[in-house]
Write a protein that holds these residues in place. Sequence first.
Motif, PDB file in Angstrom:
ATOM      1  N   LEU A 137       0.849  -1.187   0.000  1.00 24.38           N
ATOM      2  CA  LEU A 137       0.000   0.000   0.000  1.00 24.38           C
ATOM      3  C   LEU A 137       0.884   1.236   0.000  1.00 24.38           C
ATOM      4  CD1 LEU A 137      -2.646  -1.074   2.693  1.00 24.38           C
ATOM      5  CD2 LEU A 137      -2.712  -1.432   0.217  1.00 24.38           C
TER       6      LEU A 137
ATOM      7  N   ASN B  22      -2.790   6.088  -0.197  1.00 24.36           N
ATOM      8  CA  ASN B  22      -3.930   5.401   0.401  1.00 24.36           C
ATOM      9  C   ASN B  22      -4.472   6.135   1.621  1.00 24.36           C
ATOM     10  OD1 ASN B  22      -4.507   2.563  -0.883  1.00 24.36           O
ATOM     11  ND2 ASN B  22      -2.295   2.828  -0.922  1.00 24.36           N
TER      12      ASN B  22
ATOM     13  N   SER C  39      -6.992   8.919   0.898  1.00 25.12           N
ATOM     14  CA  SER C  39      -8.243   8.588   0.220  1.00 25.12           C
ATOM     15  C   SER C  39      -9.216   7.980   1.211  1.00 25.12           C
ATOM     16  CB  SER C  39      -7.981   7.584  -0.918  1.00 25.12           C
ATOM     17  OG  SER C  39      -9.193   7.007  -1.357  1.00 25.12           O
TER      18      SER C  39
ATOM     19  N   ALA D 198      -9.968   4.323   0.287  1.00 23.81           N
ATOM     20  CA  ALA D 198      -8.878   3.404   0.623  1.00 23.81           C
ATOM     21  C   ALA D 198      -8.874   3.094   2.110  1.00 23.81           C
ATOM     22  CB  ALA D 198      -7.539   3.999   0.197  1.00 23.81           C
TER      23      ALA D 198
ATOM     24  N   GLY E  50     -10.122  -0.174   1.269  1.00 23.47           N
ATOM     25  CA  GLY E  50      -8.848  -0.739   0.841  1.00 23.47           C
ATOM     26  C   GLY E  50      -8.139  -1.486   1.957  1.00 23.47           C
TER      27      GLY E  50
ATOM     28  N   SER F 233       3.921  -1.595   3.326  1.00 24.29           N
ATOM     29  CA  SER F 233       3.406  -0.271   2.957  1.00 24.29           C
ATOM     30  C   SER F 233       4.534   0.741   3.015  1.00 24.29           C
ATOM     31  CB  SER F 233       2.269   0.158   3.896  1.00 24.29           C
ATOM     32  OG  SER F 233       2.779   0.629   5.126  1.00 24.29           O
TER      33      SER F 233
ATOM     34  N   VAL G 149      -1.266  -1.007  -4.399  1.00 23.01           N
ATOM     35  CA  VAL G 149      -2.342  -0.019  -4.433  1.00 23.01           C
ATOM     36  C   VAL G 149      -1.708   1.359  -4.260  1.00 23.01           C
ATOM     37  CG1 VAL G 149      -4.517   0.749  -3.436  1.00 23.01           C
ATOM     38  CG2 VAL G 149      -3.937  -1.690  -3.419  1.00 23.01           C
ATOM     39  N   ALA G 150      -1.788   2.171  -5.314  1.00 23.53           N
ATOM     40  CA  ALA G 150      -1.288   3.552  -5.278  1.00 23.53           C
ATOM     41  C   ALA G 150       0.149   3.609  -4.782  1.00 23.53           C
ATOM     42  CB  ALA G 150      -2.196   4.424  -4.411  1.00 23.53           C
TER      43      ALA G 150
ATOM     44  N   ASP H 288      -4.115   1.653  -9.662  1.00 28.18           N
ATOM     45  CA  ASP H 288      -3.288   2.839  -9.850  1.00 28.18           C
ATOM     46  C   ASP H 288      -3.811   3.679 -11.002  1.00 28.18           C
ATOM     47  OD1 ASP H 288      -0.779   4.577 -10.234  1.00 28.18           O
ATOM     48  OD2 ASP H 288      -0.156   3.220  -8.646  1.00 28.18           O
TER      49      ASP H 288
ATOM     50  N   ASP I  85     -12.231   4.034  -6.060  1.00 27.27           N
ATOM     51  CA  ASP I  85     -11.344   3.028  -5.477  1.00 27.27           C
ATOM     52  C   ASP I  85     -12.115   2.075  -4.570  1.00 27.27           C
ATOM     53  OD1 ASP I  85     -11.768   4.917  -3.461  1.00 27.27           O
ATOM     54  OD2 ASP I  85      -9.641   5.307  -3.077  1.00 27.27           O
ATOM     55  N   TRP I  86     -13.075   2.583  -3.793  1.00 30.64           N
ATOM     56  CA  TRP I  86     -13.800   1.694  -2.882  1.00 30.64           C
ATOM     57  C   TRP I  86     -14.630   0.669  -3.652  1.00 30.64           C
ATOM     58  CZ3 TRP I  86     -19.081   1.013  -2.350  1.00 30.64           C
ATOM     59  CH2 TRP I  86     -19.917   1.960  -2.941  1.00 30.64           C
TER      60      TRP I  86
END
Length: 710
Positions: free
Chosen positions: A111, A115, A118, A121, A125, A139, A394-395, A422, A476-477
């Motif tokens: 991650l 994240n 957001s 996220a 996420g 992360s 993720v991102a 992404d 994203d969700w």
Amino acid sequence: MEQRQVRQQVGVCNLCEATCGLLLTVERTDGGERVTGVRGNPDDPLSRGHICPKGVAVGDIHADPDRLRRPVRRVGDAFEEIGWDEALDLVADRLAATVNEHGEDALAIYLGNPNVHSLGAMTHGVALAQSFRTRNKFSATSVDQLPHQVIGYLLYGHQLLLPVPDIDRTSYFLVFGANPMASNGSLMTVPDFPARLRELHARGGRMVVFDPRRTETAKVADEHHFVRPGTDAWVLLALLHVLFAERLTRPPSYVDGLGAVEELVARFTPELAERASGVPAGEVRRIARELAAADGAAAYGRIGVSTQEFGTVCQWAVQLLNLVTGNLDREGGVLLTNPAIDAIGRGLIGRGHHDRYRSRVRQAPEFGGELPVSVLREEIETPGDGQVRALLTVAGNPVLSTPDGAALDRAIQGLDFYAAVDLYINETTRHADVILPPTTILERDHYDLVFHLLAVRNTARFTPAVLAKGRDQRHDWEIFRDLYLRVTRRRRRKPPLKRRIAAEARMRMSPTFLIGMLLRSGRSQTTLTALRRRPEGVDLGPLRPGQLPGRLRTRERRVDALPALVAEDVARLGERALPRDGELLLIGRRHQRDCNSWMHNTDRLTRGRARHQLLMHPADLDARGLADGAVVTVRSRIGEVTVEVAATEDVMPGVVSLPHGYGHGRAGARLGVAAGVSGVSINDLTDPELLDVSGNAALSGVPVTVGPWT
């Protein structure tokens, strides 16, 4: 004739921790809507009209032609667009198959920093990541702030129970390794820092900065002291030594173990700190006395002290400086926030835990269910039970943002499957088999669950989406929800039915609905309806003293001033040889126009004076026969880069500095503007073997050599 409509709307910039309020001009034509004007919102009770260049560019992300708007799948060396159902099914098939065939730990999840910025996220996420029982979770935390969270957990009982400097009322602000003039604060949400510093000076206050570089913050400080990279721990412990030796301590009654702390720091004299760091012993003594005498003082350390070998010791010492001088839970000192949604008190964010398990190859301990990202490469490359075979990012762009990025870049190519959520095909996601692109920040509702916990004033703000998402786009969700549902159906080992039903119901709720529920329940100070009526935000007042020990999450609500983990690492520091003269040490730097590695595809933020150079002191250039502006080769134990050097007395002798997040233009990335931005990746030099005891990467103070390019 084309129809043109213009409207004004309140927005938010959540590109960094400052979360500044915006006033946006939105233009609608037959071709759709776009942001044509951005300015700070003077009615925002936290940011007070402040805006930085990143905020001005917030509309550029939405308009970026390189931004992905539909899923893409790798075909050979290229990507082709595919439909959402096909893309989600493909990712779910491969992730579930990996876990079913090779076990839970065969999947790794990374991650990235965006994240936490957001809402979707945070609400969905994190839940998706937790639904996978793999130990290989990673992360950006472990290249950034892990020592803070470890110390929050050890001292106060929760990883995010982090007291915030009361910058609006303090009289003495002591700063180690932080640059809030460029960052607007970090783990201290402080938009409009320049104005707040002027206000501090207007009331007779002072700011003292320790940093190996004369940063933007150091240049406006009342004092700046150069400190050799990686030696802040000696200086911080020497400050504690003086406070104890001169009986300048006034700790609260709920603190235990201060006698052991006094014994521990007795050997760390200001004279020893001077030999290690270069900071004169007399200055250490004077500053310790000033800190103790100030009518409200706050010590603060950030990324420069977190990302070194003794980062946890540094962050512990910063907390102890506030604690033993009586500035913890004091007006003008450091205080806890009272957010409308208390993610700590409500149990939305876990307390944390340490060393429940270790990484397979290096035996590095976890914290809070995550392993240090520095071990990711070896977990991919090392055969055996639990080898990582599939990756979900993720991102994130760990090839540019984690140690030895070049080696990780090669390792990712050997995976069986890689999926990314992404906006871009960047230096990491260029290796993905499938990329699922979410909407941008302008197309989704926003509420800060984390940064209200860390802000210098209590406020609440809900920001509705400024622009409508496209018909064939997903938030994203929604991506996280659909992946969770699809993967769960395909797994051989499913969660118990009752838990699965509850999780599925929660994943189907929108983030905005969840925020409304949280604000309606408990003892919230406002409601979603009230926040919708006041999109500029609601002021909930200044930070409040007198909350401790009641809000501690430790047993018996007491603070153990000397956790065993810290005591052992201070002992290790005491055995460490002092730095050698003549050695060059590499540090990073961030610019106000940068957002780590991902804002370099915006022309507005990358035009103008180049910022990619290696900064080096003129004396160090002369000693090596190098000239200002020359192209040089920088070598560390793990790699080398070639870059232009710039002479400056803004770094102390023996220190060189490269910016973080540069090094674009690798084959396969689709970042048209960034590809033309000069620079190299500092993380092709940083060493994954160098870790703090918390597991955080020691990115600062890396030994290097600099010589002519051949």
